[in-house]
Design a protein around this motif. Sequence first.
Motif, PDB file in Angstrom:
ATOM      1  N   THR A 161       0.788  -1.225   0.000  1.00 16.44           N
ATOM      2  CA  THR A 161       0.000   0.000   0.000  1.00 16.44           C
ATOM      3  C   THR A 161       0.823   1.280   0.000  1.00 16.44           C
ATOM      4  OG1 THR A 161      -0.145  -0.083   2.415  1.00 16.44           O
ATOM      5  CG2 THR A 161      -1.930  -1.111   1.165  1.00 16.44           C
ATOM      6  N   GLY A 162       2.134   1.180   0.145  1.00 19.98           N
ATOM      7  CA  GLY A 162       2.939   2.398   0.175  1.00 19.98           C
ATOM      8  C   GLY A 162       4.415   2.093   0.337  1.00 19.98           C
ATOM      9  N   CYS A 163       5.193   3.146   0.575  1.00 19.92           N
ATOM     10  CA  CYS A 163       6.639   2.971   0.713  1.00 19.92           C
ATOM     11  C   CYS A 163       7.212   4.119   1.523  1.00 19.92           C
ATOM     12  CB  CYS A 163       7.312   2.912  -0.659  1.00 19.92           C
ATOM     13  SG  CYS A 163       7.127   4.413  -1.658  1.00 19.92           S
ATOM     14  N   LYS A 164       8.457   3.937   1.935  1.00 18.47           N
ATOM     15  CA  LYS A 164       9.213   5.003   2.589  1.00 18.47           C
ATOM     16  C   LYS A 164      10.411   5.305   1.702  1.00 18.47           C
ATOM     17  CE  LYS A 164      11.213   6.306   7.072  1.00 18.47           C
ATOM     18  NZ  LYS A 164      11.522   5.819   8.443  1.00 18.47           N
ATOM     19  N   VAL A 196       2.922   4.697 -10.674  1.00 16.64           N
ATOM     20  CA  VAL A 196       1.794   4.784  -9.735  1.00 16.64           C
ATOM     21  C   VAL A 196       1.635   6.259  -9.342  1.00 16.64           C
ATOM     22  CG1 VAL A 196       2.062   2.469  -8.760  1.00 16.64           C
ATOM     23  CG2 VAL A 196       3.346   4.370  -7.772  1.00 16.64           C
ATOM     24  N   ALA A 197       0.533   6.567  -8.707  1.00 19.81           N
ATOM     25  CA  ALA A 197       0.366   7.874  -8.073  1.00 19.81           C
ATOM     26  C   ALA A 197       0.680   7.693  -6.589  1.00 19.81           C
ATOM     27  CB  ALA A 197      -1.055   8.389  -8.269  1.00 19.81           C
ATOM     28  N   MET A 198       1.387   8.660  -6.007  1.00 19.95           N
ATOM     29  CA  MET A 198       1.767   8.566  -4.602  1.00 19.95           C
ATOM     30  C   MET A 198       1.340   9.826  -3.867  1.00 19.95           C
ATOM     31  SD  MET A 198       5.604   7.006  -4.432  1.00 19.95           S
ATOM     32  CE  MET A 198       6.120   5.577  -5.384  1.00 19.95           C
ATOM     33  N   GLU A 199       0.790   9.618  -2.672  1.00 18.85           N
ATOM     34  CA  GLU A 199       0.425  10.742  -1.805  1.00 18.85           C
ATOM     35  C   GLU A 199       1.402  10.818  -0.644  1.00 18.85           C
ATOM     36  OE1 GLU A 199      -2.995  11.750   1.430  1.00 18.85           O
ATOM     37  OE2 GLU A 199      -3.711  11.037  -0.527  1.00 18.85           O
ATOM     38  N   VAL A 200       1.895  12.018  -0.352  1.00 16.09           N
ATOM     39  CA  VAL A 200       2.809  12.222   0.767  1.00 16.09           C
ATOM     40  C   VAL A 200       2.021  12.093   2.073  1.00 16.09           C
ATOM     41  CG1 VAL A 200       4.448  13.776   1.871  1.00 16.09           C
ATOM     42  CG2 VAL A 200       4.199  13.793  -0.624  1.00 16.09           C
ATOM     43  N   LYS A 219      -1.923   5.500  -4.535  1.00 17.22           N
ATOM     44  CA  LYS A 219      -3.316   5.875  -4.774  1.00 17.22           C
ATOM     45  C   LYS A 219      -3.838   5.154  -6.012  1.00 17.22           C
ATOM     46  CE  LYS A 219      -5.138   8.911  -2.795  1.00 17.22           C
ATOM     47  NZ  LYS A 219      -5.980   8.956  -1.587  1.00 17.22           N
ATOM     48  N   GLN A 220      -4.743   4.239  -5.800  1.00 12.87           N
ATOM     49  CA  GLN A 220      -5.445   3.537  -6.864  1.00 12.87           C
ATOM     50  C   GLN A 220      -4.507   2.993  -7.950  1.00 12.87           C
ATOM     51  OE1 GLN A 220      -8.723   5.921  -8.344  1.00 12.87           O
ATOM     52  NE2 GLN A 220      -8.907   6.976  -6.396  1.00 12.87           N
TER      53      GLN A 220
END
Length: 249
Positions: A161-164, A196-200, A219-220
């Motif tokens: 679902t995300g990353c650092k 992908v699209a990424m949100e901070v 994001k999606q």
Amino acid sequence: MPNLFSQEAGPQPPREIRAQVEIMALLKTLMQNRDPLTVTFTDRSQKFQSFIVKLDTDQGELWIDELIPREGDKYASQGESFRIDAWHEGIHMRWDCPGATQVELDDAPAYAAGVPDELFYHQKRGAFRASVRRTADIAVELAHPERKRRFTAYLMDLSATGCKIRLEGDMSRSLSPGELYTPATLHLPDAGRVEVAMEVRHVEYREEANETHAGMMFKQPTALAQRSIDRFVNFLQREARRMEKEDLF
């Protein structure tokens, strides 16, 4: 009512929410955060984007903005049924609309539909986070569509679902929580370029290392991008287990 957005220990199984007070709370959260909606009309493959612009508790209605691309307005005006998918902080929500009525909000077209009787809710937070060795130098390219900013960062860890990520220098004033970077490109081994699209989500400057660390949420992502990410997370997990076993001997 329990807080549906409270942090859980891990991902939860999908469930159907039928209590109207809970459904209205979730829809209100989507509206207040301007979380985008993905609208898919029955028997049509094209996807459209919109937002919740009004909730009418008395009438039991939710209003969504005009659709993007604009071709979706034609299908909505014809009263075609559709499905809405939305994501908020790693939580996927989905519900069906039998149709909508065209209305006007601030002299602009909008569409009114009934508040759903049930809503599909799937929390995916708490996904396994796999660390990425610093020596791997897996690059992440970020682009801001409006501010014309471009950054090159490197993966520190990765989950479904995300990353650092880490960036050189103090970038804490250049990256703001809530900003959306699209396209963002992960240069994953074997998979190549994964867009992908990424949100901070959060930003921290580490003065001792002269690095900025940022938590990002996907994001999606497309099905193809999600599969590539999942495969690499699984690879990192296998590598971590292998290293643990080697340390035992």
